[in-house]
Design an enzyme around this catalytic site. Sequence first.
Site, PDB file in Angstrom:
ATOM      1  N   LYS A   1       0.816  -1.223   0.000  1.00  0.00           N
ATOM      2  CA  LYS A   1       0.000   0.000   0.000  1.00  0.00           C
ATOM      3  C   LYS A   1       0.846   1.269   0.000  1.00  0.00           C
ATOM      4  O   LYS A   1       0.457   2.291  -0.559  1.00  0.00           O
ATOM      5  CB  LYS A   1      -0.940  -0.005   1.209  1.00  0.00           C
ATOM      6  CG  LYS A   1      -2.036  -1.052   1.160  1.00  0.00           C
ATOM      7  CD  LYS A   1      -3.080  -0.711   0.109  1.00  0.00           C
ATOM      8  CE  LYS A   1      -4.234  -1.707   0.126  1.00  0.00           C
ATOM      9  NZ  LYS A   1      -5.154  -1.491  -1.016  1.00  0.00           N
TER      10      LYS A   1
ATOM     11  N   GLU B   1      -9.814   6.235   2.828  1.00  0.00           N
ATOM     12  CA  GLU B   1     -10.712   5.226   3.365  1.00  0.00           C
ATOM     13  C   GLU B   1      -9.860   4.019   3.708  1.00  0.00           C
ATOM     14  O   GLU B   1      -8.790   3.826   3.147  1.00  0.00           O
ATOM     15  CB  GLU B   1     -11.760   4.843   2.315  1.00  0.00           C
ATOM     16  CG  GLU B   1     -11.316   3.801   1.272  1.00  0.00           C
ATOM     17  CD  GLU B   1     -10.226   4.287   0.324  1.00  0.00           C
ATOM     18  OE1 GLU B   1     -10.067   5.517   0.193  1.00  0.00           O
ATOM     19  OE2 GLU B   1      -9.513   3.452  -0.264  1.00  0.00           O
TER      20      GLU B   1
ATOM     21  N   SER C   1       1.830  -9.744  -0.885  1.00  0.00           N
ATOM     22  CA  SER C   1       1.522  -8.313  -0.837  1.00  0.00           C
ATOM     23  C   SER C   1       1.643  -7.695   0.542  1.00  0.00           C
ATOM     24  O   SER C   1       1.796  -6.485   0.664  1.00  0.00           O
ATOM     25  CB  SER C   1       0.113  -8.082  -1.395  1.00  0.00           C
ATOM     26  OG  SER C   1      -0.809  -8.877  -0.688  1.00  0.00           O
TER      27      SER C   1
END
Lengths: 272, 409
Positions: free
Chosen positions: B102, B124, B391
């Site tokens: 991210k 969000e 990830s």
Amino acid sequence: MSRIQARFRELGERQRKALIPYVTAGDPHPDVTVPLLHALVDAGADLVEIGVPFSDPMADGPVIQAACERALVHHVSLHDVLDMVREFRSTDTTTPVILMGYLNPIEVWGYEGFSRSAAEAGVDGVLTVDMPPEEAAELTHALHARSLDAIFLLAPTSSQERMRTVSQSASGFIYYVSFKGVTGANRLDVDSVADKLAEIRGFTDLPLGVGFGIRDPESAAQIARIADAVVVGSALVSKVPGLLDKPETIPAELAATVSAMRAAMDAQAVVT
Amino acid sequence: MEQRPAAEAATLSDAVPDERGHFGPYGGRFVAETLMRPLDELNAAYSRYIKDPEFLAEFDSDLRHYVGRPSPLYYAERLSDEIGGARIYLKREDLNHTGAHKINNTVGQALLAKRMGKQRVIAETGAGQHGVASATVAARFGMECVVYMGAEDIRRQAINVYRMRLLGAEVVPVESGSRTLKDALNEALRDWVTNVDDTFYIIGTVAGPHPYPVMVRDFQAVIGREARLQVLEQAGRLPDALVACVGGGSNAIGLFYPFLQDREVALYGIEAGGDGLETGRHAAPLCAGKSGVLHGNRTYLMEDKDGQIIETHSISAGLDYPGVGPEHAWLKDSGRARYDTVTDTEALAAFHHLTRTEGIMPALESSHALAYTARLAAGMDRDRIIVVNLSGRGDKDIHTVADLEGIRV
């Protein structure tokens, strides 16, 4: 001439500004909506705007969000909303009906099928909040093929280029969002709205309605002075939660609010 | 290993989508009028800076020195031996600062926000990973940060909530709708429409109105660019398959994108099968949903017959979203990528398997990709190569895992 055009022409001749109340279909119960619409018309509404409940009303504040949730408890669908319009039309053949909502329920139905059914039910205009003209060519085509008006928004952030684009796509009237924010917020600035409406009139002859933040007779009268139509939503819908234990009183209670706004709008028209 | 600048991705992106962000019928810009100009401004700034050598140099430098890139490509030999098929390489995004992919995107968007003169950022978050990554870059750049998070997710992810608050972010509970990620996104959009003048909305995945799907993809494509160079260096050839989990789809697009033109490389995106597709309790719009419009784009959605968005379920909060990025929708329809599902139970088994065989604890999101990889690898010869995107790391999930197994930590 569409029912919306006819109504605005007639109002113009009488020098009266349009009052357009908004209610969410099926809030708090499907049985309430049609009597409520009739009561709003009797109280002085010139057009009515019916909200189609959606699970994710991104442009709406807490009041309309809660109304959607109350309606969705009863699984009120776009088909059900058209049934309500059909029932309303059985006794009122002149008041224009505008559907306001989000695209996905229409998308899932299919543009042509929806437009055909909406026209048959007696709908006059469709305002799809999350569909700007850039994405709307196909839906607008389907609506126009059934003589339905495609109503679009303009906002404080709209550039002149966008005013031109929206004016070219819109019919019926243009809905000006009075401030940057969601429905029901308390941010109305009448002077800045007046400036922007003057700018928009440089691009279109369509009537201009103003919504968002009109909460009482005073603000309705102020907007009536500068716009062709006043749209009132959250100020009405916010009364519903307090009436949940006596839903039969909802039409009269909301109609009283509309009457007060009507009176204030008409009084200022006499003054000016 | 030398990193390639992000400009390479921008060149490739010229063909699809079109200039208004359409990937075939998907994508686009379905928002209320008030947001059209801010999106135009964002698109203009993004289009300019993604070709600006100074911006790209700063982005590359931050990825290297702040995020810790390049992330390793690790040959999981023991895992490969146990499965007994293809050789499995892990792209170690779990080793990035804040523990997931991210951060690649939030660094890029924060650099853009800074250039656009925005002092306030909003985001969000579902599981809290994107919220933490946003709060992290906001702290670094001295920006005000507000993170919207479903009240239900706040309850489930207390550690990440505290982490964001330590970083100086305000975490706002969202009580509307299903009180999860989709509702947090609605609330962030409402904030943005109210505060457009000074606020930059950092969307965490490759969804939303144009240009977000393109922009987030381009910021995440560093994953695939590195992986491509690394696998060529380590194995001497391109892999046979790439596997990544898909919620909104940013880690998958990040890995896939630089391989799109390599037709011999098969692409597998793995959605959350939850309790199984047949139960209806899952989060697999590509495998079991239909086309619709939500959150500013047309894509595959989990929706009912009336077009209402339905609640999703996954063991992994990061995959618990009813939509998916429009580029995935397009890759599915075009056949370039294949999409499949893995259930909660299979993902949990894969979590334990990797932890025990390699000493690497994967996020539950990534565990979906690992479970599918095991299935795929078993049917392939030893000379075949699979690259799977690890990830994120699994530390954030140990309470979920313990709860499921009836253990009190």
